[in-house]
Structures are given as structure tokens and as C-alpha cells.
Design a protein around this motif. Sequence first.
Motif, mmCIF file in Angstrom:
data_model
loop_
_atom_site.group_PDB
_atom_site.id
_atom_site.type_symbol
_atom_site.label_atom_id
_atom_site.label_comp_id
_atom_site.label_asym_id
_atom_site.label_seq_id
_atom_site.Cartn_x
_atom_site.Cartn_y
_atom_site.Cartn_z
ATOM 1 N N GLU A 1 -0.943 10.546 50.221
ATOM 2 C CA GLU A 1 -0.200 10.365 51.247
ATOM 3 C C GLU A 1 0.268 11.449 51.852
ATOM 4 O O GLU A 1 0.366 12.558 51.172
ATOM 5 C CB GLU A 1 1.016 9.654 50.953
ATOM 6 C CG GLU A 1 0.881 7.964 50.496
ATOM 7 C CD GLU A 1 2.065 7.079 50.098
ATOM 8 O OE1 GLU A 1 2.125 5.917 50.052
ATOM 9 O OE2 GLU A 1 3.081 7.922 49.819
ATOM 10 N N ARG A 2 0.590 11.383 53.327
ATOM 11 C CA ARG A 2 1.051 12.691 53.905
ATOM 12 C C ARG A 2 2.363 12.136 54.635
ATOM 13 O O ARG A 2 2.639 10.886 54.910
ATOM 14 C CB ARG A 2 0.044 13.150 54.957
ATOM 15 C CG ARG A 2 -1.195 13.975 54.148
ATOM 16 C CD ARG A 2 -2.221 14.036 55.268
ATOM 17 N NE ARG A 2 -3.176 15.068 54.913
ATOM 18 C CZ ARG A 2 -4.286 14.688 54.156
ATOM 19 N NH1 ARG A 2 -4.595 13.382 53.595
ATOM 20 N NH2 ARG A 2 -5.144 15.654 53.557
ATOM 21 N N VAL A 3 3.269 13.085 55.060
ATOM 22 C CA VAL A 3 4.314 12.785 55.894
ATOM 23 C C VAL A 3 4.087 12.475 57.322
ATOM 24 O O VAL A 3 4.811 11.780 58.026
ATOM 25 C CB VAL A 3 5.306 13.817 55.882
ATOM 26 C CG1 VAL A 3 5.664 14.436 54.552
ATOM 27 C CG2 VAL A 3 4.884 15.152 56.893
ATOM 28 N N ILE B 1 6.738 5.882 54.522
ATOM 29 C CA ILE B 1 6.690 7.263 55.283
ATOM 30 C C ILE B 1 7.539 7.566 56.629
ATOM 31 O O ILE B 1 8.435 8.282 56.648
ATOM 32 C CB ILE B 1 5.189 7.401 55.409
ATOM 33 C CG1 ILE B 1 4.717 7.477 54.065
ATOM 34 C CG2 ILE B 1 5.066 8.915 55.988
ATOM 35 C CD1 ILE B 1 4.843 8.566 52.969
ATOM 36 N N ARG B 2 7.470 6.526 57.240
ATOM 37 C CA ARG B 2 8.002 6.319 58.594
ATOM 38 C C ARG B 2 9.649 6.553 58.524
ATOM 39 O O ARG B 2 10.450 7.018 59.142
ATOM 40 C CB ARG B 2 7.994 5.313 59.396
ATOM 41 C CG ARG B 2 8.041 5.272 60.874
ATOM 42 C CD ARG B 2 7.399 4.146 61.569
ATOM 43 N NE ARG B 2 7.970 2.759 61.114
ATOM 44 C CZ ARG B 2 6.855 2.025 60.495
ATOM 45 N NH1 ARG B 2 5.463 2.404 60.229
ATOM 46 N NH2 ARG B 2 7.038 0.780 60.105
ATOM 47 N N THR C 1 2.603 16.909 62.100
ATOM 48 C CA THR C 1 2.607 16.404 63.728
ATOM 49 C C THR C 1 3.269 15.175 64.042
ATOM 50 O O THR C 1 2.966 14.582 64.914
ATOM 51 C CB THR C 1 1.132 16.365 63.955
ATOM 52 O OG1 THR C 1 0.733 15.539 63.254
ATOM 53 C CG2 THR C 1 0.413 17.940 63.923
ATOM 54 N N ARG C 2 4.371 14.693 63.113
ATOM 55 C CA ARG C 2 4.948 13.665 63.552
ATOM 56 C C ARG C 2 5.489 13.724 65.107
ATOM 57 O O ARG C 2 6.031 14.807 65.391
ATOM 58 C CB ARG C 2 6.249 13.320 62.602
ATOM 59 C CG ARG C 2 5.713 13.151 61.049
ATOM 60 C CD ARG C 2 6.849 13.062 59.960
ATOM 61 N NE ARG C 2 7.717 11.963 60.382
ATOM 62 C CZ ARG C 2 8.143 11.072 59.707
ATOM 63 N NH1 ARG C 2 7.402 11.033 58.439
ATOM 64 N NH2 ARG C 2 9.018 10.089 59.759
ATOM 65 N N THR C 3 5.642 12.568 65.579
ATOM 66 C CA THR C 3 6.095 12.447 66.892
ATOM 67 C C THR C 3 7.516 11.709 66.982
ATOM 68 O O THR C 3 7.677 11.216 68.210
ATOM 69 C CB THR C 3 5.198 11.654 67.899
ATOM 70 O OG1 THR C 3 4.997 10.304 67.278
ATOM 71 C CG2 THR C 3 3.860 12.484 67.867
ATOM 72 N N ASP C 4 8.387 11.629 66.032
ATOM 73 C CA ASP C 4 9.740 11.101 66.187
ATOM 74 C C ASP C 4 10.671 11.932 66.063
ATOM 75 O O ASP C 4 11.778 11.570 65.540
ATOM 76 C CB ASP C 4 9.806 10.072 64.820
ATOM 77 C CG ASP C 4 9.495 10.891 63.449
ATOM 78 O OD1 ASP C 4 9.226 12.001 63.426
ATOM 79 O OD2 ASP C 4 10.013 10.083 62.236
ATOM 80 N N GLY C 5 10.580 13.151 66.337
ATOM 81 C CA GLY C 5 11.430 14.172 66.445
ATOM 82 C C GLY C 5 11.624 15.007 65.152
ATOM 83 O O GLY C 5 12.332 15.908 64.887
ATOM 84 N N TYR C 6 10.669 14.755 64.077
ATOM 85 C CA TYR C 6 10.699 15.390 62.772
ATOM 86 C C TYR C 6 9.564 15.964 62.662
ATOM 87 O O TYR C 6 9.202 16.574 61.466
ATOM 88 C CB TYR C 6 11.047 14.325 61.584
ATOM 89 C CG TYR C 6 12.485 13.732 61.854
ATOM 90 C CD1 TYR C 6 13.360 14.684 60.877
ATOM 91 C CD2 TYR C 6 12.847 12.691 62.368
ATOM 92 C CE1 TYR C 6 14.514 13.941 60.958
ATOM 93 C CE2 TYR C 6 14.239 12.168 62.310
ATOM 94 C CZ TYR C 6 15.180 12.838 61.672
ATOM 95 O OH TYR C 6 16.278 12.483 61.631
ATOM 96 N N GLY C 7 8.973 16.570 63.795
ATOM 97 C CA GLY C 7 7.454 17.223 63.440
ATOM 98 C C GLY C 7 7.088 17.787 64.673
ATOM 99 O O GLY C 7 7.776 17.609 65.886
ATOM 100 N N GLY C 8 6.210 18.697 64.950
ATOM 101 C CA GLY C 8 5.599 19.470 65.854
ATOM 102 C C GLY C 8 6.122 20.882 66.103
ATOM 103 O O GLY C 8 5.996 21.555 65.323
ATOM 104 N N ALA C 9 7.204 20.952 66.961
ATOM 105 C CA ALA C 9 8.140 22.407 66.972
ATOM 106 C C ALA C 9 8.796 22.753 65.961
ATOM 107 O O ALA C 9 9.151 21.784 65.138
ATOM 108 C CB ALA C 9 8.829 22.332 68.272
ATOM 109 N N ARG C 10 9.021 23.914 65.724
ATOM 110 C CA ARG C 10 9.656 24.349 64.590
ATOM 111 C C ARG C 10 10.917 23.866 64.551
ATOM 112 O O ARG C 10 11.402 23.328 63.255
ATOM 113 C CB ARG C 10 9.868 25.861 64.655
ATOM 114 C CG ARG C 10 8.575 26.831 64.341
ATOM 115 C CD ARG C 10 9.141 28.412 64.843
ATOM 116 N NE ARG C 10 7.978 29.284 64.439
ATOM 117 C CZ ARG C 10 8.267 30.549 64.761
ATOM 118 N NH1 ARG C 10 9.117 31.160 65.307
ATOM 119 N NH2 ARG C 10 7.082 31.446 64.420
#
Length: 482
Positions: free
Chosen positions: A196-198, A206-207, A251-260
Motif C-alpha cells: 500500500e501507498r499513502v 488510506i484516504r 502526490t495526494r490531492t486532498d491538501g496532504y500531498g504535493g507541495a512541501r
Amino acid sequence: MWRPPERIQFEAKLGHVPSREEAARARLFSPVAIGPVTLTQRTWIPAMVPWRATEDGFVTDDVIEWYARFARGRPGAIVVEATGIRDVPSGPLMRIGHERYIPGLRKLVDAVREASHGETRLFIQLIDFLSIRRRPDRAKYLERFLTITDAHRQALGEPALPEAEVRTRLTALPPAELAKVLTERELEALDFGYRERVTDMHLAHIRDLPQTLPGLFADASARAQQAGFDGVELHYAHAYTMASFLSRKNTRTDGYGGARENRLRLPLEVYEAVRARVGADFAVGCRFLADECIDGGSDVDDARFFGLAFAKAGMDFLSTSRGGKFDDAKQPGVGGAAYPYTGRSGYECMPQYISDARGPFGRNIAATAAIRSDIRAAGLGTPVVCAGGVHNFDMAEKMLADETCDIVGAARQSLADPDWFRKIALGRGGEVRLCEFTNYCEGLDQKHKTVTCQLWDKLDLDAPGVAKTADGKRRLTPPDWQ
């Protein structure tokens, strides 16, 4: 007795042996405050998993003996092994996911207090990990484990093919043709085992990690406080959940991934939940990666950003590591699990001696120094722990003098000689048993076998100064330190 030249060269790495008076004046043996806790010296034994717990995650007599043995050497601090915060099966890995674990953990704390004459501070490393399965047999995977989809049927050119027939067709395909039918993740599950991955946002658990993990870490920290530990080390490093949130690969797109800033969000929320639960009188810090050491992963610049943010948030200490990722792990054998210390990133975490020009000594120094420098430039005094191939007084003292760190960690050297700090402090540094950095211990860890050191594992059980633990394993009986 004749010794090969390479052995003589290695023994030269013992370095300068200070007198007792010189050691007493050394930075290494000076006190340092970690939030509400004061270490009597700047020596630190990082978390190591010895695989001595029960299958249900309970403390055993062998676990207690393991930590008491290190405590007899009276280091400034010991960090108890990565301990699972969930109440789920995890093999002989210690757990703290329920109140029933507290009595055993309290016995461990008491044993360390007694063995160290109250000198050693004790922390416990709290860990969360996602599901990982062993590499399956090819036929079983295709016949039973693979979820058949319309995409498989389309790839086979048979949109209406029954599931049983799809499995039969796939089983008959040669590897090159099968690779054209399965997805990248399905091939990974076949070749390495499912992991599994985050970023698996299609899975509800996971979500929901940002909602569940702060409470799980806070509950576990409260149990550690009840058991009598001096503090907790939140495990934000290596191949585990929190490190995966910090990674550039998140690369989550829920505000917990992507930018530092987004990748940092959950680690900070976990810390805030823990601090709110345990209060200011209980030390809370974390271990995180100064460099992931994988393609596309976080680097030193990311680590500097994270370290400064952790310090500003109020963490009582920061401990750095590097590498140890599943992403570049070598393929396990059928029936084996992927092990995150077999690829380049794993080597960077636990490099061996005589393996390249640098060897294992101080590979994490430059990155840690940069992290600490940023924290000091911001006017913050958060203590920083650095480990990695530390094995003698000269190296440890120089790390402190150069302001690489405030506390020096040594895992493998402490396993080779649990008394090495004490020997140096007493002016007996010439008696230190040097780690040979062959990773004999890591080989045992990879197989989830009871971890020992090759320098004492095969000793004659009838020899003076040697005794057995309850399960028949060897251990050294320490001297009666004065």
C-alpha cells in the motif's frame, strides 16, 4: 598473534583514547537538555528492532534484558525499538496500541532505570506502517489473488471472457506478454508483493489517514507516558507511513500531498495531537530523513525545510537518518517480503565497511549540519541527534565541536560493545570492541531473526563472562562498573 593488514588498519580507527580526566572535560560527556528532560551526557543509542517481542507484540524477558544490557553502559539516552501504534498483528514487533501493553512496557522502563543507576533517559519510537505482503507464487497470484477486470479481458481481446478462463489464459502467458496485460501495480504485486501507498486514495482507510493517525499517535504517546518513559520519538523516517507523507512522491490531492507545505501538514498535525495529549512535561521529538536517497524522492533541501518547521512547532529534539526505502529495494524470493535496506537507499542507511571510498563513517554529517544550521539561524535551540558509522571518541567529539549536532547516536557500535561510551568515560577506551560494519546484525533483521552481533554471538557459552538469555541466545555479562 598475526593479524591481516586490513584488520590492523581497521583497529587504527579506534582513534585517540582519552584519559578519564580528558573525557570528563569532553563535550561528549557534558549534559544537554531535551525539552523537560536532561541527559547526563550527549550519547544516544538509536532505535534498533531486535525481534525479541512475542507474536502479539508484548514485552518479553529477552526484550527487557536487551535494553537493560545497553543501560548498564549508562548512555545518555536509549530509544526503544519501532513500536506499532495500532492494535493489529505485526509479528514479533513490539506494540503499544492498547492498554494491555502498558504493564510490560513499565517493566522495561524500570529495568533500564535500575541497570543504569537512573542515569539513562528512555524514549520509545512510535511507528505506523501500511500493509505489505510477501512475494507470491506466480501461479497462485494469477489463479487466486489477482482481481480480474475488464481491462484484462480487453488486453486479451476477449471482452466477454469468464473470469476462470481469464485466469487460465494469464497463467499460460510468458512474462513478456503478461507484462502487457497487467498494470504497473499488478506487476509489482507479482514480482515484489503487494504494498500500500499513502497515495492509494481509492482505499477508504488510506484516504482517511489524516483523520485517524493524529489520534492513534496521541493515544500511543499517552500510554508511553503512563508506562514511565521520558518521551517519545515519532518515527517520520524510512519506509513507513509518516515518511511517505513527507516524500516528494506523495502526490495526494486532498491538501496532504504535493507541495512541501502540504506534505508537512499531517506530520505537524500528529505532533500537535501528541503534544496536546501528553503536555509540556513529556519530551516529544521525531526521527526523519535528511535525504531519501531515491530517484524522485525528497532531498536535503526538503529536509532543511521540514527540520526548521518541526523546530518552530516546538519539538523537543530532532534525529536524522537517511534512505531505507521500499522504492529501490531488491526483489525478494518467492514467499519473502521486500526489505527496505537492500537497495541504494538502504545501503545509504546502513553502509558497510570496505564497500566504497567513504565507507560507513559519517555519511549523514553534512546534511544534518545544514539542518541544524538553519534551526540555529532562526534563533532556535532544538537539540539535533546525528548517527551513522560513529565508532570512536574522536569522531563523536568532532561532530559536536563542528556543530554538526548536539547529541551523537551510535547503533551498530553500541551493539558491538554496549559499554563503549562507559569505557571511554572511564579512560578505558582502548578496551572498546569496535564494530566491523559487516552488517551481520542487519542480515538477521532482514530475516526477522533475533538480532545479535557477530563479535559475540558465537562465543563459547562456558567461557567466563558469557551467559544465556531465556531463549538460549548468547549475551555478554557486563563488568561491574564503578
